[in-house]
Structures are given as C-alpha cells and as structure tokens.
Design a protein around this motif. Structure first.
Motif, PDB file in Angstrom:
ATOM      1  N   ALA A  63      56.741 -13.389  77.919  1.00 61.72           N
ATOM      2  CA  ALA A  63      57.975 -12.776  78.399  1.00 61.72           C
ATOM      3  C   ALA A  63      58.344 -11.608  77.490  1.00 61.72           C
ATOM      4  N   GLU A  65      59.251  -7.041  77.033  1.00 61.00           N
ATOM      5  CA  GLU A  65      59.302  -5.656  77.495  1.00 61.00           C
ATOM      6  C   GLU A  65      58.794  -4.738  76.393  1.00 61.00           C
ATOM      7  N   GLU A  69      60.797  -1.674  79.692  1.00 60.93           N
ATOM      8  CA  GLU A  69      60.067  -1.911  80.934  1.00 60.93           C
ATOM      9  C   GLU A  69      59.133  -3.111  80.826  1.00 60.93           C
ATOM     10  N   ALA A  70      58.822  -3.696  81.978  1.00 59.05           N
ATOM     11  CA  ALA A  70      57.956  -4.871  82.035  1.00 59.05           C
ATOM     12  C   ALA A  70      56.579  -4.554  81.463  1.00 59.05           C
ATOM     13  N   GLU A  72      52.612  -5.132  81.612  1.00 56.52           N
ATOM     14  CA  GLU A  72      51.562  -5.547  82.546  1.00 56.52           C
ATOM     15  C   GLU A  72      50.808  -6.752  81.994  1.00 56.52           C
ATOM     16  N   GLU A  77      59.436 -10.876  83.027  1.00 52.23           N
ATOM     17  CA  GLU A  77      60.050  -9.683  82.486  1.00 52.23           C
ATOM     18  C   GLU A  77      61.112 -10.079  81.461  1.00 52.23           C
ATOM     19  N   ASN A  78      61.655  -9.081  80.799  1.00 56.14           N
ATOM     20  CA  ASN A  78      62.768  -9.333  79.880  1.00 56.14           C
ATOM     21  C   ASN A  78      64.056  -9.334  80.695  1.00 56.14           C
ATOM     22  N   SER A  79      64.147 -10.266  81.624  1.00 55.79           N
ATOM     23  CA  SER A  79      65.223 -10.281  82.606  1.00 55.79           C
ATOM     24  C   SER A  79      65.944 -11.623  82.595  1.00 55.79           C
ATOM     25  N   GLN A  82      65.942 -13.110  86.181  1.00 58.83           N
ATOM     26  CA  GLN A  82      64.667 -13.708  86.586  1.00 58.83           C
ATOM     27  C   GLN A  82      64.452 -15.049  85.892  1.00 58.83           C
ATOM     28  N   THR A  97      59.687  -8.159  72.284  1.00 60.67           N
ATOM     29  CA  THR A  97      60.631  -7.143  72.730  1.00 60.67           C
ATOM     30  C   THR A  97      60.752  -6.053  71.671  1.00 60.67           C
TER      31      THR A  97
END
Length: 227
Positions: A63, A65, A69-70, A72, A77-79, A82, A97
């Motif tokens: 997990a 970013e 941004e996400a 690949e 994601e860093n969400s 989510q 991160t």
C-alpha cells in the motif's frame, strides 16, 4: 515535559517519544487498515524494498504512493476510502509513502514512536498524557509534510491535548485541513485523487488503540497498542 513541533520528514534529535503525523494520507490509511482487521503494517524505505518483502511473503499487501500517485504493482493505493472498504482481516500490509513513512523511519532513534492522522489524534494524545506522561521528559511531534498546514494543525492540536489546554479546537483543525494545499487537489476535478479521501481524513474516530512502531524486528512495523 518539553513538547516540540517540527515539520518535514528529515531526521530529528532523539526524544523520549515521537508522534509522527500524516493526515493526508499515510497514517489515516494505517488507521483504517487496522479498523478493517489488518494485523500489522511494515514500513518500507523504498518501492524496491516493498516488492522484496512481498516476494518473500506473497500474502502481504503493498500500500502506498510516490509523489501522491498510486504505485504500479501495489495492491492498494494510499487511499483511506479504498482501505476503509477493503477486507483486511488478519492481513499484513507493507506501506511506502513520500512523507509519513519516511518521517517515521527517520524517528527510530527515539525510545517510543507513534504515528497518527487526525482520525486518531485525540486518542494518541490521551495515551501519551495519561498512560506515559510521567515517564516522558521530551516529546517531539513531527508534521511530516514539509509545508502542509494539515499536518501542522494536527500537531498543534495534539500538543494542546497533551498540555490539557484549549488553544486549538478540533473544528479549527478540520477547517485548516480542508483548506490546506494538500487537500486542494482532492477537492478539484481530478481523475487521480478521490474527494472521499478527504472526508475520511476529517473524521475523528472513537477507537480503543493507538498506533506504535515496533522496532524489535529487521523491518519496523506499526502495531496496535490498546488503551
């Protein structure tokens, strides 16, 4: 008790306790991950290290970013939004991160290292003040974004709670978070950033644990410590 606030993710002098803040979004993500049942969250210095950890542990979830941004090949994601919808019971995560994780790893020279966003700020401050306060002479609060007012507002809020004063209210913190430069890109018309993430970051959640870094293994990891 001496309480100092710093901004940025660079190394600081050792303290009895450090509280590392990343409101938007790393440690808000970590908080929601634990609420969704995650067991532990390993902290990776680099993307390459994160993939290497997963190579040896295929069930782990990556997990994070890079520059917001996400990444690949990462599972999450860093969400916060989510992660708050994910089924993570019993899972181990690996987090990488730009600011929060880096600041936490740069604070490992201190005796106790806690991480939080706004969602768990009050609980973290209470834990420090009530559970550990008598044994702490120096406390550093790190607003991990080098210029972000969101992390700085949360740092000032935590300091006020530890000192048991009313210099800043939770509503003032929310207002500064939502007006911060970091929040702007989430609230603009964007295909990359989710406005729901800011909604999650603004909530103060009533939970019975704080997030503390366990430094005993080869890879530092965040664990829940119950009050």
């Amino acid at each position: 008790m001496q309480i100092s606030i710093y901004q940025g993710s660079g190394p600081q002098a050792a303290a009895d306790a450090v509280i590392v803040i990343d409101v938007i979004r790393a440690f808000t993500v970590a908080h929601y991950a634990f609420l969704q049942g995650a067991e532990r969250i390993y902290l990776a210095q680099t993307i390459e290290q994160a993939f290497k950890i997963k190579e040896g542990n295929p069930d782990y979830l990556l997990a994070g970013e890079v520059h917001g941004e996400a990444i690949e090949g990462f599972d999450l994601e860093n969400s916060p939004d989510q992660v708050a919808r994910a089924h993570l019971y019993g899972k181990s995560l690996v987090q990488k991160t730009t600011n929060g994780v880096r600041a936490a790893l740069n604070s490992l020279n201190s005796k106790h290292v806690f991480v939080t966003g706004f969602t768990n700020a009050e609980m973290t401050a209470k834990f420090i003040r009530r559970g550990m306060g008598e044994g702490l002479e120096t406390i550093q609060i790190i607003a991990s974004h080098p210029t972000g007012d969101d992390d700085l507002a949360c740092a000032e809020y935590i300091r006020s709670l530890i000192k048991d004063d009313t210099s800043i209210t939770k509503n003032q913190v929310r207002e500064r978070i939502i007006r911060s430069e970091a929040a702007e890109k989430f609230l603009a018309d964007s295909t990359i950033f989710r406005p729901e993430d800011i909604t999650r970051c603004l909530k103060e959640l009533d939970t019975d644990f704080v997030m503390k870094i366990n430094q005993s293994g080869k890879i530092p990891m965040i664990e829940r410590v119950h009050l």
